[in-house]
Design a protein around this motif. Structure first.
Motif, short mmCIF file in Angstrom:
data_model
loop_
_atom_site.label_atom_id
_atom_site.label_comp_id
_atom_site.label_asym_id
_atom_site.label_seq_id
_atom_site.Cartn_x
_atom_site.Cartn_y
_atom_site.Cartn_z
N ILE A 42 0.78 -1.13 0.30
CA ILE A 42 -0.15 0.00 0.01
C ILE A 42 0.73 1.19 0.04
O ILE A 42 2.05 1.07 0.38
N THR A 43 0.23 2.32 -0.57
CA THR A 43 1.14 3.42 -0.54
C THR A 43 0.19 4.41 0.55
O THR A 43 -0.93 4.42 0.58
N ILE A 44 0.84 5.62 1.15
CA ILE A 44 0.04 6.59 2.05
C ILE A 44 0.23 7.92 1.28
O ILE A 44 1.45 8.41 1.72
N GLU A 45 -0.67 8.33 0.96
CA GLU A 45 -0.89 9.89 0.06
C GLU A 45 -1.24 11.07 1.10
O GLU A 45 -2.23 10.76 1.57
N SER A 46 -0.72 12.03 0.97
CA SER A 46 -1.26 13.31 1.79
C SER A 46 -2.21 13.69 1.04
O SER A 46 -2.85 13.68 -0.04
N THR A 47 -3.51 14.26 1.96
CA THR A 47 -4.70 14.79 1.70
C THR A 47 -4.22 16.11 0.93
O THR A 47 -4.93 16.32 0.02
N ALA A 48 -3.62 16.81 1.69
CA ALA A 48 -3.25 18.17 1.23
C ALA A 48 -2.31 18.47 0.17
O ALA A 48 -2.40 19.62 -0.70
N PHE A 49 -1.51 17.40 -0.18
CA PHE A 49 -0.60 17.33 -1.31
C PHE A 49 -0.89 16.30 -2.10
O PHE A 49 0.06 15.37 -2.02
N PRO A 50 -1.58 16.24 -2.99
CA PRO A 50 -1.83 15.12 -3.98
C PRO A 50 -0.66 14.68 -4.67
O PRO A 50 0.23 15.72 -5.10
N GLU A 51 -0.24 13.37 -4.75
CA GLU A 51 0.87 12.80 -5.26
C GLU A 51 2.07 12.94 -4.50
O GLU A 51 3.15 12.49 -4.92
N VAL A 52 1.84 13.23 -3.29
CA VAL A 52 2.94 13.34 -2.29
C VAL A 52 2.67 12.02 -1.30
O VAL A 52 1.83 11.96 -0.77
N PHE A 53 3.71 11.25 -1.21
CA PHE A 53 3.58 10.02 -0.37
C PHE A 53 4.46 10.07 0.73
O PHE A 53 5.55 10.64 0.73
N GLY B 151 17.00 6.13 11.03
CA GLY B 151 16.68 6.27 9.65
C GLY B 151 15.99 7.49 9.25
O GLY B 151 15.95 8.38 10.29
N THR B 152 14.95 7.57 8.19
CA THR B 152 14.57 8.71 7.93
C THR B 152 13.24 8.66 7.55
O THR B 152 12.85 7.64 6.45
N VAL B 153 12.04 9.49 7.69
CA VAL B 153 10.70 9.26 7.42
C VAL B 153 10.41 10.74 7.03
O VAL B 153 10.64 11.65 7.58
N ASN B 154 10.13 10.74 5.66
CA ASN B 154 9.80 11.87 4.90
C ASN B 154 8.74 11.88 4.00
O ASN B 154 7.99 10.99 4.09
N CYS B 155 8.88 12.70 2.97
CA CYS B 155 7.93 12.60 1.94
C CYS B 155 8.48 12.49 0.36
O CYS B 155 9.71 13.23 0.50
N ASN B 156 7.76 12.21 -0.52
CA ASN B 156 8.33 12.18 -2.04
C ASN B 156 7.20 12.25 -2.95
O ASN B 156 5.90 11.86 -2.64
N PHE B 157 7.67 12.71 -3.85
CA PHE B 157 6.39 13.04 -5.12
C PHE B 157 6.39 11.59 -6.00
O PHE B 157 7.51 11.34 -6.42
N GLN B 158 5.10 11.13 -5.95
CA GLN B 158 4.79 9.85 -6.37
C GLN B 158 5.32 8.75 -5.77
O GLN B 158 6.34 9.05 -4.66
N ALA B 159 5.41 7.46 -5.90
CA ALA B 159 5.70 6.40 -5.33
C ALA B 159 6.64 5.48 -5.77
O ALA B 159 6.34 4.80 -6.75
N GLY B 160 7.88 5.42 -5.21
CA GLY B 160 8.68 4.17 -5.36
C GLY B 160 8.99 3.00 -4.43
O GLY B 160 7.71 3.11 -3.51
N ASP B 161 9.80 2.43 -4.31
CA ASP B 161 9.75 1.34 -3.37
C ASP B 161 9.94 1.95 -2.01
O ASP B 161 9.23 1.15 -1.03
N LYS B 162 10.56 3.03 -1.55
CA LYS B 162 10.51 3.46 -0.31
C LYS B 162 9.11 4.01 0.10
O LYS B 162 9.22 4.63 1.26
N GLU B 163 8.30 4.32 -0.77
CA GLU B 163 7.14 4.92 -0.31
C GLU B 163 5.98 3.74 -0.41
O GLU B 163 4.77 3.88 -0.52
N LYS B 164 6.38 2.45 -0.08
CA LYS B 164 5.39 1.46 -0.01
C LYS B 164 5.51 0.67 1.20
O LYS B 164 6.77 0.56 1.66
N PHE B 165 4.43 -0.04 1.70
CA PHE B 165 4.29 -0.48 3.06
C PHE B 165 3.55 -1.65 2.97
O PHE B 165 2.52 -1.79 2.22
#
Length: 217
Positions: free
Chosen positions: A16-27, A43-57
């Protein structure tokens, strides 16, 4: 179609991916490189535009109705929150968000998924009641190796949600609306993530906001 609360509990290893409500396409992005085995996490937890491997859970359901959130790119590394001192809503949020290894079901690594009327979810810490995941994707306009923006937590009650079935509300509960919560809440909803990024540039964003948890078999 939206994922129901029951659906969340039977996803298994489905990403699954978790996408921001306020910032579409930001995961939500999680980099578990070098996470220590001590209690401090790393480690690091932040945001990225669109979803690659580090944006999947993967969602790991717990017996009490909560979930732990495990990284796909870093197996057995989980999202961790310490919400000490987050007692009131602030524009910038607060608390500490990072990663923890071997922490499925840990006290700082479990979360309630609170469903909203539009089918999205807010993500609340189980260890710190009424402290919610917050994503600020300001300036995150393209996909980068290091990600950007800010992920932390905000103490804000949410109107209208219910706990996953079989669970109970914490002692403290308020339904008072707060101005900035909806614009910073990390939500989940129903979009299947593509296997490749079709674009690395943010499209022009309107005022409407959405949030989605995406799944793919």
């Amino acid at each position: 179609m939206p994922l129901s609360e029951a659906d969340l509990r039977i996803l298994g290893d489905t990403p699954i991916t978790i996408e921001s409500t306020a910032f579409p396409e930001v995961f939500l992005r999680m980099d578990g490189t070098g996470v220590p085995t001590n209690m401090a996490g790393g480690g690091t937890v932040n945001c990225n535009f669109q979803a690659g491997d580090k944006e999947k859970f993967k969602l790991r359901p717990q017996a009490n109705g909560t979930f732990s959130i495990e990284s796909i790119a870093f197996p057995n590394v989980f999202l961790r929150l310490v919400g000490s001192g987050v007692t009131s809503p602030t524009d910038g949020g607060g608390g500490l968000v990072n990663c923890q290894i071997n922490a499925n079901g840990g006290g700082h690594e479990t979360f309630w998924f609170r469903r909203q009327a539009n089918g999205n979810y807010s993500i609340e810490s189980a260890g710190f009641p009424e402290v919610f995941l917050r994503m600020d994707g300001s300036g995150v306009n393209s996909s980068t190796a290091q990600g950007g923006g800010q992920v932390n937590f905000s103490s804000k009650p949410v109107e209208g949600p219910s706990r996953p079935s079989g669970s109970t509300w914490p002692t403290r509960r308020s339904t008072s609306p707060t101005r900035s919560f909806s614009s910073r809440t990390c939500g989940v909803g129903p979009r299947v993530p593509s296997t490749s990024k079709s674009s690395t540039t943010r499209p022009r964003r309107g005022r409407s906001a959405r949030s989605s948890m995406t799944s793919s078999a």
